[in-house]
Write a protein that holds these residues in place. Sequence first.
Motif, mmCIF file in Angstrom:
data_model
loop_
_atom_site.group_PDB
_atom_site.id
_atom_site.type_symbol
_atom_site.label_atom_id
_atom_site.label_comp_id
_atom_site.label_asym_id
_atom_site.label_seq_id
_atom_site.Cartn_x
_atom_site.Cartn_y
_atom_site.Cartn_z
ATOM 1 N N LYS A 3 -26.551 21.005 54.272
ATOM 2 C CA LYS A 3 -27.417 20.740 55.412
ATOM 3 C C LYS A 3 -26.625 20.901 56.712
ATOM 4 O O LYS A 3 -25.400 20.819 56.727
ATOM 5 C CB LYS A 3 -27.996 19.312 55.335
ATOM 6 N N ARG A 4 -27.357 21.102 57.815
ATOM 7 C CA ARG A 4 -26.687 21.255 59.104
ATOM 8 C C ARG A 4 -25.977 19.962 59.503
ATOM 9 O O ARG A 4 -24.839 19.961 59.943
ATOM 10 C CB ARG A 4 -27.705 21.656 60.176
ATOM 11 N N THR A 5 -26.709 18.838 59.402
ATOM 12 C CA THR A 5 -26.102 17.537 59.682
ATOM 13 C C THR A 5 -26.541 16.535 58.611
ATOM 14 O O THR A 5 -27.656 16.626 58.084
ATOM 15 C CB THR A 5 -26.520 16.987 61.067
ATOM 16 N N VAL A 6 -25.653 15.600 58.321
ATOM 17 C CA VAL A 6 -25.937 14.583 57.312
ATOM 18 C C VAL A 6 -25.540 13.221 57.885
ATOM 19 O O VAL A 6 -24.398 13.042 58.341
ATOM 20 C CB VAL A 6 -25.150 14.840 56.015
ATOM 21 N N ARG A 7 -26.452 12.271 57.845
ATOM 22 C CA ARG A 7 -26.155 10.934 58.342
ATOM 23 C C ARG A 7 -25.333 10.152 57.313
ATOM 24 O O ARG A 7 -25.480 10.347 56.106
ATOM 25 C CB ARG A 7 -27.444 10.171 58.647
ATOM 26 N N LEU A 11 -11.302 13.045 54.019
ATOM 27 C CA LEU A 11 -11.559 14.488 53.999
ATOM 28 C C LEU A 11 -10.989 15.153 55.249
ATOM 29 O O LEU A 11 -10.404 16.249 55.177
ATOM 30 C CB LEU A 11 -13.071 14.745 53.898
ATOM 31 N N GLU A 12 -11.140 14.503 56.388
ATOM 32 C CA GLU A 12 -10.602 15.050 57.634
ATOM 33 C C GLU A 12 -9.078 15.145 57.569
ATOM 34 O O GLU A 12 -8.480 16.144 57.986
ATOM 35 C CB GLU A 12 -11.019 14.166 58.817
ATOM 36 N N GLU A 13 -8.459 14.108 57.024
ATOM 37 C CA GLU A 13 -6.996 14.090 56.926
ATOM 38 C C GLU A 13 -6.468 15.148 55.965
ATOM 39 O O GLU A 13 -5.320 15.581 56.070
ATOM 40 C CB GLU A 13 -6.532 12.701 56.481
ATOM 41 N N SER A 14 -7.335 15.570 55.015
ATOM 42 C CA SER A 14 -6.923 16.611 54.061
ATOM 43 C C SER A 14 -7.144 18.011 54.617
ATOM 44 O O SER A 14 -6.842 18.997 53.946
ATOM 45 C CB SER A 14 -7.696 16.453 52.745
ATOM 46 N N GLY A 15 -7.676 18.098 55.849
ATOM 47 C CA GLY A 15 -7.827 19.400 56.480
ATOM 48 C C GLY A 15 -9.244 19.941 56.545
ATOM 49 O O GLY A 15 -9.468 21.056 57.036
ATOM 50 N N VAL A 16 -10.228 19.192 56.051
ATOM 51 C CA VAL A 16 -11.616 19.660 56.106
ATOM 52 C C VAL A 16 -12.141 19.470 57.539
ATOM 53 O O VAL A 16 -12.088 18.347 58.075
ATOM 54 C CB VAL A 16 -12.512 18.875 55.123
ATOM 55 N N PRO A 17 -12.628 20.535 58.196
ATOM 56 C CA PRO A 17 -13.084 20.444 59.596
ATOM 57 C C PRO A 17 -14.474 19.812 59.714
ATOM 58 O O PRO A 17 -15.496 20.498 59.721
ATOM 59 C CB PRO A 17 -13.094 21.901 60.051
ATOM 60 N N ILE A 18 -14.531 18.491 59.800
ATOM 61 C CA ILE A 18 -15.792 17.766 59.899
ATOM 62 C C ILE A 18 -16.007 17.328 61.338
ATOM 63 O O ILE A 18 -15.105 16.802 61.995
ATOM 64 C CB ILE A 18 -15.795 16.530 58.975
ATOM 65 N N ILE A 19 -17.223 17.556 61.835
ATOM 66 C CA ILE A 19 -17.596 17.122 63.181
ATOM 67 C C ILE A 19 -18.490 15.909 63.057
ATOM 68 O O ILE A 19 -19.495 15.927 62.332
ATOM 69 C CB ILE A 19 -18.356 18.240 63.937
ATOM 70 N N GLY A 20 -18.138 14.832 63.756
ATOM 71 C CA GLY A 20 -18.958 13.625 63.747
ATOM 72 C C GLY A 20 -19.596 13.426 65.106
ATOM 73 O O GLY A 20 -18.878 13.313 66.110
ATOM 74 N N GLU A 21 -20.921 13.425 65.151
ATOM 75 C CA GLU A 21 -21.635 13.240 66.409
ATOM 76 C C GLU A 21 -22.376 11.914 66.376
ATOM 77 O O GLU A 21 -23.170 11.665 65.463
ATOM 78 C CB GLU A 21 -22.631 14.388 66.629
ATOM 79 N N ALA A 22 -22.129 11.080 67.391
ATOM 80 C CA ALA A 22 -22.765 9.767 67.454
ATOM 81 C C ALA A 22 -24.283 9.904 67.468
ATOM 82 O O ALA A 22 -24.847 10.653 68.271
ATOM 83 C CB ALA A 22 -22.292 9.031 68.714
ATOM 84 N N GLY A 23 -24.934 9.187 66.560
ATOM 85 C CA GLY A 23 -26.388 9.211 66.486
ATOM 86 C C GLY A 23 -26.962 10.419 65.783
ATOM 87 O O GLY A 23 -28.175 10.499 65.559
ATOM 88 N N GLN A 24 -26.120 11.390 65.417
ATOM 89 C CA GLN A 24 -26.597 12.609 64.765
ATOM 90 C C GLN A 24 -26.155 12.682 63.309
ATOM 91 O O GLN A 24 -26.939 12.964 62.420
ATOM 92 C CB GLN A 24 -26.088 13.851 65.527
ATOM 93 N N GLY A 25 -24.861 12.428 63.095
ATOM 94 C CA GLY A 25 -24.342 12.504 61.740
ATOM 95 C C GLY A 25 -23.136 13.414 61.656
ATOM 96 O O GLY A 25 -22.513 13.749 62.669
ATOM 97 N N TYR A 26 -22.820 13.822 60.434
ATOM 98 C CA TYR A 26 -21.664 14.677 60.200
ATOM 99 C C TYR A 26 -22.107 16.109 59.924
ATOM 100 O O TYR A 26 -23.181 16.357 59.366
ATOM 101 C CB TYR A 26 -20.866 14.172 58.991
ATOM 102 N N SER A 27 -21.226 17.045 60.287
ATOM 103 C CA SER A 27 -21.475 18.456 59.960
ATOM 104 C C SER A 27 -20.140 19.151 59.789
ATOM 105 O O SER A 27 -19.096 18.670 60.282
ATOM 106 C CB SER A 27 -22.294 19.137 61.056
ATOM 107 N N LEU A 28 -20.169 20.279 59.082
ATOM 108 C CA LEU A 28 -18.955 21.087 58.913
ATOM 109 C C LEU A 28 -18.884 22.125 60.021
ATOM 110 O O LEU A 28 -19.919 22.610 60.497
ATOM 111 C CB LEU A 28 -18.972 21.785 57.555
ATOM 112 N N VAL A 29 -17.676 22.468 60.442
ATOM 113 C CA VAL A 29 -17.495 23.514 61.450
ATOM 114 C C VAL A 29 -18.126 24.803 60.932
ATOM 115 O O VAL A 29 -17.948 25.174 59.749
ATOM 116 C CB VAL A 29 -15.996 23.724 61.748
ATOM 117 N N GLU A 30 -18.880 25.485 61.795
ATOM 118 C CA GLU A 30 -19.550 26.726 61.416
ATOM 119 C C GLU A 30 -18.537 27.716 60.850
ATOM 120 O O GLU A 30 -17.482 27.965 61.431
ATOM 121 C CB GLU A 30 -20.254 27.343 62.640
#
Length: 316
Positions: free
Chosen positions: A17-21, A43-62
């Motif tokens: 999914k684009r974003t996941v809460r 996951l972030e510390e292992s190198g996975v590029p995760i973006i966390g947006e307040a009120g939106q959720g998590y997403s992976l870098v395109e």
Amino acid sequence: MNRIDRLTAILTHLQSKRTVRASELATRFGVSLRTIYRDVRSLEESGVPIIGEAGQGYSLVEGYRLPPIMFTKEEALSMLVAEKLVEKSLGEQSSKFFKEALIKIKAVLKSSEKDLLVEVQDTIQVLKSNPSQVMDKSSKAFHTVLEAISMKKVLLGSYVTFDPEKKTERELEPVGMFHSFEQWYLIAYCRLRNDYRTFRLDRFSKLEVSEISYSTAKHPTLKSYLDQVSAEQKLHQIILKVPDGAMKYLANSKYNYGFVSEERVGDITEITFMNSSIEGFVRWVISLSDLVVVKQPLILRNRLAELIEEIKTMQG
């Protein structure tokens, strides 16, 4: 599910999914929000590029993609079952799109899983499907049968017959399963009866895979067996709506006309039958026509109306 498996599953979910809460992940995996926050940070510390947006959720870098996912044997078999059910449940166009998507998913399966699907696919058939009732308490038995078929092992089960209610121990060589009349059924060679028998999965109080092997070569395929049964006897599903006051008139005779089950709906009981003769059934139910209502099938309702008119003409 251990933490490593959960981290992998979270990563897969993020890619779907684009974003996941965080609350969605917590619900799916049955853990607290704090645990999800900690997992995402790992996951972030292992190198996975995760973006966390307040009120939106998590997403992976395109552009970030996981390597091909490895499915377990149980997950691969579940895809096969889903394909069979969707084929009957959706329209032709939607079913086509689903199959095309499934082909892409199957492409990443290991060779052993691909071989397993080819071997097992003909042992499962869906004749009629009601999506809301395709699985329930039959689920555990269903997967046990699939395991036995894939391993070519004899099933050991405790089976409870309906009338009379009696438990028997069975050794079964499974041929396959089919779904019809809102139930899953097992076709198997019964070593107790020395013949092929049909079993409703939800009537097994115990079912397990033994260490005893059997040969499939001596058994018919599921399709050929069902074709033979269909040619010998075409069954109709019949449902009658019976008020409380009339139940006593059907108490004993219903067993002579293919009684399957009954369900309470308010002050009405819906009784389900499986019978091969519409004409024979209608001539029984006409004696109860002032007490019961035929819910389905339409062919029975129409024949009942015709027969009542014929009686009126004869008596008039």
